[in-house]
Design a protein around this motif. Structure first.
Motif, PDB file in Angstrom:
ATOM      1  N   VAL A  41       0.845  -1.200   0.000  1.00 41.20           N
ATOM      2  CA  VAL A  41       0.000   0.000   0.000  1.00 41.20           C
ATOM      3  C   VAL A  41       0.878   1.247   0.000  1.00 41.20           C
ATOM      4  O   VAL A  41       0.616   2.214  -0.732  1.00 41.20           O
ATOM      5  CB  VAL A  41      -0.959  -0.004   1.218  1.00 41.20           C
ATOM      6  N   GLN A  42       1.953   1.228   0.780  1.00 38.27           N
ATOM      7  CA  GLN A  42       2.862   2.371   0.805  1.00 38.27           C
ATOM      8  C   GLN A  42       3.530   2.569  -0.555  1.00 38.27           C
ATOM      9  O   GLN A  42       3.680   3.705  -1.018  1.00 38.27           O
ATOM     10  CB  GLN A  42       3.910   2.181   1.892  1.00 38.27           C
ATOM     11  N   ARG A  43       3.905   1.489  -1.209  1.00 41.31           N
ATOM     12  CA  ARG A  43       4.494   1.593  -2.549  1.00 41.31           C
ATOM     13  C   ARG A  43       3.496   2.194  -3.525  1.00 41.31           C
ATOM     14  O   ARG A  43       3.859   3.043  -4.346  1.00 41.31           O
ATOM     15  CB  ARG A  43       4.931   0.222  -3.054  1.00 41.31           C
ATOM     16  N   VAL A  44       2.251   1.762  -3.449  1.00 41.65           N
ATOM     17  CA  VAL A  44       1.225   2.302  -4.345  1.00 41.65           C
ATOM     18  C   VAL A  44       1.068   3.803  -4.102  1.00 41.65           C
ATOM     19  O   VAL A  44       0.945   4.581  -5.062  1.00 41.65           O
ATOM     20  CB  VAL A  44      -0.113   1.551  -4.158  1.00 41.65           C
ATOM     21  N   CYS A  45       1.104   4.235  -2.856  1.00 45.61           N
ATOM     22  CA  CYS A  45       0.988   5.664  -2.546  1.00 45.61           C
ATOM     23  C   CYS A  45       2.166   6.448  -3.123  1.00 45.61           C
ATOM     24  O   CYS A  45       1.980   7.551  -3.657  1.00 45.61           O
ATOM     25  CB  CYS A  45       0.892   5.880  -1.037  1.00 45.61           C
ATOM     26  N   VAL A  46       3.376   5.894  -3.036  1.00 46.11           N
ATOM     27  CA  VAL A  46       4.550   6.559  -3.615  1.00 46.11           C
ATOM     28  C   VAL A  46       4.384   6.654  -5.130  1.00 46.11           C
ATOM     29  O   VAL A  46       4.659   7.701  -5.735  1.00 46.11           O
ATOM     30  CB  VAL A  46       5.855   5.817  -3.247  1.00 46.11           C
ATOM     31  N   ILE A  47       3.929   5.580  -5.761  1.00 47.58           N
ATOM     32  CA  ILE A  47       3.759   5.573  -7.213  1.00 47.58           C
ATOM     33  C   ILE A  47       2.697   6.588  -7.637  1.00 47.58           C
ATOM     34  O   ILE A  47       2.890   7.344  -8.605  1.00 47.58           O
ATOM     35  CB  ILE A  47       3.411   4.156  -7.708  1.00 47.58           C
ATOM     36  N   LEU A  48       1.579   6.642  -6.912  1.00 43.48           N
ATOM     37  CA  LEU A  48       0.527   7.602  -7.249  1.00 43.48           C
ATOM     38  C   LEU A  48       1.003   9.035  -7.054  1.00 43.48           C
ATOM     39  O   LEU A  48       0.732   9.918  -7.872  1.00 43.48           O
ATOM     40  CB  LEU A  48      -0.733   7.321  -6.429  1.00 43.48           C
ATOM     41  N   PHE A  49       1.741   9.285  -5.965  1.00 43.00           N
ATOM     42  CA  PHE A  49       2.326  10.601  -5.726  1.00 43.00           C
ATOM     43  C   PHE A  49       3.255  10.960  -6.888  1.00 43.00           C
ATOM     44  O   PHE A  49       3.217  12.078  -7.411  1.00 43.00           O
ATOM     45  CB  PHE A  49       3.091  10.592  -4.390  1.00 43.00           C
ATOM     46  N   ALA A  50       4.088   9.997  -7.295  1.00 40.68           N
ATOM     47  CA  ALA A  50       5.038  10.231  -8.384  1.00 40.68           C
ATOM     48  C   ALA A  50       4.317  10.534  -9.691  1.00 40.68           C
ATOM     49  O   ALA A  50       4.730  11.434 -10.439  1.00 40.68           O
ATOM     50  CB  ALA A  50       5.951   9.015  -8.547  1.00 40.68           C
ATOM     51  N   LEU A  51       3.259   9.800  -9.974  1.00 43.00           N
ATOM     52  CA  LEU A  51       2.519  10.030 -11.220  1.00 43.00           C
ATOM     53  C   LEU A  51       1.881  11.411 -11.249  1.00 43.00           C
ATOM     54  O   LEU A  51       1.892  12.091 -12.280  1.00 43.00           O
ATOM     55  CB  LEU A  51       1.465   8.948 -11.421  1.00 43.00           C
ATOM     56  N   VAL A  52       1.326  11.838 -10.115  1.00 40.05           N
ATOM     57  CA  VAL A  52       0.746  13.182 -10.038  1.00 40.05           C
ATOM     58  C   VAL A  52       1.840  14.225 -10.296  1.00 40.05           C
ATOM     59  O   VAL A  52       1.635  15.174 -11.064  1.00 40.05           O
ATOM     60  CB  VAL A  52       0.066  13.422  -8.668  1.00 40.05           C
ATOM     61  N   CYS A  53       3.000  14.027  -9.692  1.00 40.76           N
ATOM     62  CA  CYS A  53       4.100  14.978  -9.887  1.00 40.76           C
ATOM     63  C   CYS A  53       4.596  14.980 -11.328  1.00 40.76           C
ATOM     64  O   CYS A  53       4.902  16.039 -11.881  1.00 40.76           O
ATOM     65  CB  CYS A  53       5.253  14.659  -8.928  1.00 40.76           C
ATOM     66  N   LEU A  54       4.658  13.813 -11.955  1.00 35.63           N
ATOM     67  CA  LEU A  54       5.088  13.740 -13.347  1.00 35.63           C
ATOM     68  C   LEU A  54       4.101  14.461 -14.261  1.00 35.63           C
ATOM     69  O   LEU A  54       4.509  15.249 -15.125  1.00 35.63           O
ATOM     70  CB  LEU A  54       5.240  12.278 -13.780  1.00 35.63           C
ATOM     71  N   VAL A  55       2.822  14.212 -14.070  1.00 33.00           N
ATOM     72  CA  VAL A  55       1.805  14.885 -14.894  1.00 33.00           C
ATOM     73  C   VAL A  55       1.875  16.395 -14.674  1.00 33.00           C
ATOM     74  O   VAL A  55       1.797  17.173 -15.631  1.00 33.00           O
ATOM     75  CB  VAL A  55       0.396  14.330 -14.589  1.00 33.00           C
ATOM     76  N   ALA A  56       2.058  16.821 -13.431  1.00 34.94           N
ATOM     77  CA  ALA A  56       2.153  18.257 -13.142  1.00 34.94           C
ATOM     78  C   ALA A  56       3.393  18.860 -13.796  1.00 34.94           C
ATOM     79  O   ALA A  56       3.350  19.981 -14.313  1.00 34.94           O
ATOM     80  CB  ALA A  56       2.180  18.487 -11.633  1.00 34.94           C
ATOM     81  N   ALA A  57       4.504  18.120 -13.789  1.00 39.42           N
ATOM     82  CA  ALA A  57       5.729  18.631 -14.398  1.00 39.42           C
ATOM     83  C   ALA A  57       5.580  18.738 -15.916  1.00 39.42           C
ATOM     84  O   ALA A  57       6.043  19.703 -16.532  1.00 39.42           O
ATOM     85  CB  ALA A  57       6.905  17.727 -14.048  1.00 39.42           C
ATOM     86  N   ILE A  58       4.926  17.772 -16.516  1.00 42.27           N
ATOM     87  CA  ILE A  58       4.715  17.804 -17.971  1.00 42.27           C
ATOM     88  C   ILE A  58       3.711  18.897 -18.345  1.00 42.27           C
ATOM     89  O   ILE A  58       3.923  19.649 -19.295  1.00 42.27           O
ATOM     90  CB  ILE A  58       4.236  16.426 -18.473  1.00 42.27           C
ATOM     91  N   HIS A  59       2.655  19.004 -17.557  1.00 40.09           N
ATOM     92  CA  HIS A  59       1.581  19.959 -17.840  1.00 40.09           C
ATOM     93  C   HIS A  59       2.034  21.398 -17.616  1.00 40.09           C
ATOM     94  O   HIS A  59       1.677  22.295 -18.382  1.00 40.09           O
ATOM     95  CB  HIS A  59       0.373  19.615 -16.975  1.00 40.09           C
ATOM     96  N   GLY A  60       2.814  21.630 -16.556  1.00 40.72           N
ATOM     97  CA  GLY A  60       3.215  22.993 -16.226  1.00 40.72           C
ATOM     98  C   GLY A  60       2.019  23.873 -15.948  1.00 40.72           C
ATOM     99  O   GLY A  60       1.796  24.878 -16.637  1.00 40.72           O
ATOM    100  N   PRO A  61       1.215  23.523 -14.944  1.00 44.14           N
ATOM    101  CA  PRO A  61      -0.072  24.197 -14.735  1.00 44.14           C
ATOM    102  C   PRO A  61       0.064  25.628 -14.240  1.00 44.14           C
ATOM    103  O   PRO A  61       1.087  26.027 -13.688  1.00 44.14           O
ATOM    104  CB  PRO A  61      -0.727  23.332 -13.653  1.00 44.14           C
ATOM    105  N   ALA A  62      -1.017  26.372 -14.433  1.00 45.29           N
ATOM    106  CA  ALA A  62      -1.125  27.704 -13.838  1.00 45.29           C
ATOM    107  C   ALA A  62      -1.412  27.525 -12.349  1.00 45.29           C
ATOM    108  O   ALA A  62      -1.405  26.407 -11.828  1.00 45.29           O
ATOM    109  CB  ALA A  62      -2.242  28.483 -14.524  1.00 45.29           C
ATOM    110  N   ARG A  63      -1.704  28.587 -11.674  1.00 42.76           N
ATOM    111  CA  ARG A  63      -1.851  28.560 -10.217  1.00 42.76           C
ATOM    112  C   ARG A  63      -2.923  27.579  -9.734  1.00 42.76           C
ATOM    113  O   ARG A  63      -2.678  26.793  -8.821  1.00 42.76           O
ATOM    114  CB  ARG A  63      -2.163  29.967  -9.715  1.00 42.76           C
ATOM    115  N   LEU A  64      -4.108  27.591 -10.338  1.00 43.10           N
ATOM    116  CA  LEU A  64      -5.173  26.692  -9.913  1.00 43.10           C
ATOM    117  C   LEU A  64      -4.776  25.232 -10.159  1.00 43.10           C
ATOM    118  O   LEU A  64      -4.960  24.379  -9.295  1.00 43.10           O
ATOM    119  CB  LEU A  64      -6.485  27.020 -10.633  1.00 43.10           C
TER     120      LEU A  64
END
Length: 163
Positions: A41-64
């Motif tokens: 479960v902890q590994r899955v949480c790390v992977i999900l956290f990582a995926l969110v960060c990767l998508v955010a890094a690729i997307h380069g979102p505005a403030r919201l």
């Protein structure tokens, strides 16, 4: 002093998670430690956290968007920290007060409803309480909790920062 761009920080957090997963896989495949259900479960949480960060890094979102990604990452980090904290608590309980080991996670996924799997995994058993490896006196779940605290701080920083 200017703060680093959110996009770069999300990428750095993703790379940190890759390092954590590399360490977990090293402990499993080279050292020979078998992960218990709570470790998975902890590994899955790390992977999900990582995926969110990767998508955010690729997307380069505005403030919201930055805040939405940070909030989602924070959620996964909090679940992981809660799981690691529960496992650390289980390690402090005398072994005779814990239930016997659980069946494999594969068997539970095939045979039990999701609610029962979640209850069994978070209730914890003797296999989750066993300390088989330490580094500098800290067990794997304690190291995991430290990593999740770092992820929580990162999520809060990204969530609350001003441009």
């Amino acid at each position: 002093m200017a703060l680093a761009a959110p996009r770069n920080l999300f990428l750095l957090a993703f790379l940190g998670c890759l390092g954590l997963m590399g360490g977990a896989l090293y402990l499993e495949h080279v050292v020979g430690l078998e992960p218990c259900p709570m470790c998975i479960v902890q590994r899955v949480c790390v992977i999900l956290f990582a995926l969110v960060c990767l998508v955010a890094a690729i997307h380069g979102p505005a403030r919201l968007g930055q805040r939405l990604y940070a909030g989602l990452a924070l959620l996964f980090a909090l679940v992981g920290a809660a799981t690691a904290g529960r496992q650390i608590w289980l390690q402090s309980v005398p072994p005779d007060q814990l239930e016997a080991c659980l069946p494999s996670l594969e068997f539970m996924l095939d045979a039990l409803p999701l609610q029962e799997i979640v209850r069994l995994v978070f209730h914890g058993t003797a296999d989750c309480a066993e300390v088989t490896w330490t580094l500098f006196g800290l067990s794997v779940p304690e190291w995991s909790l430290l990593a999740f605290i770092g992820m929580i701080l990162f999520g809060l920083f990204q969530l609350l920062r001003r441009r």
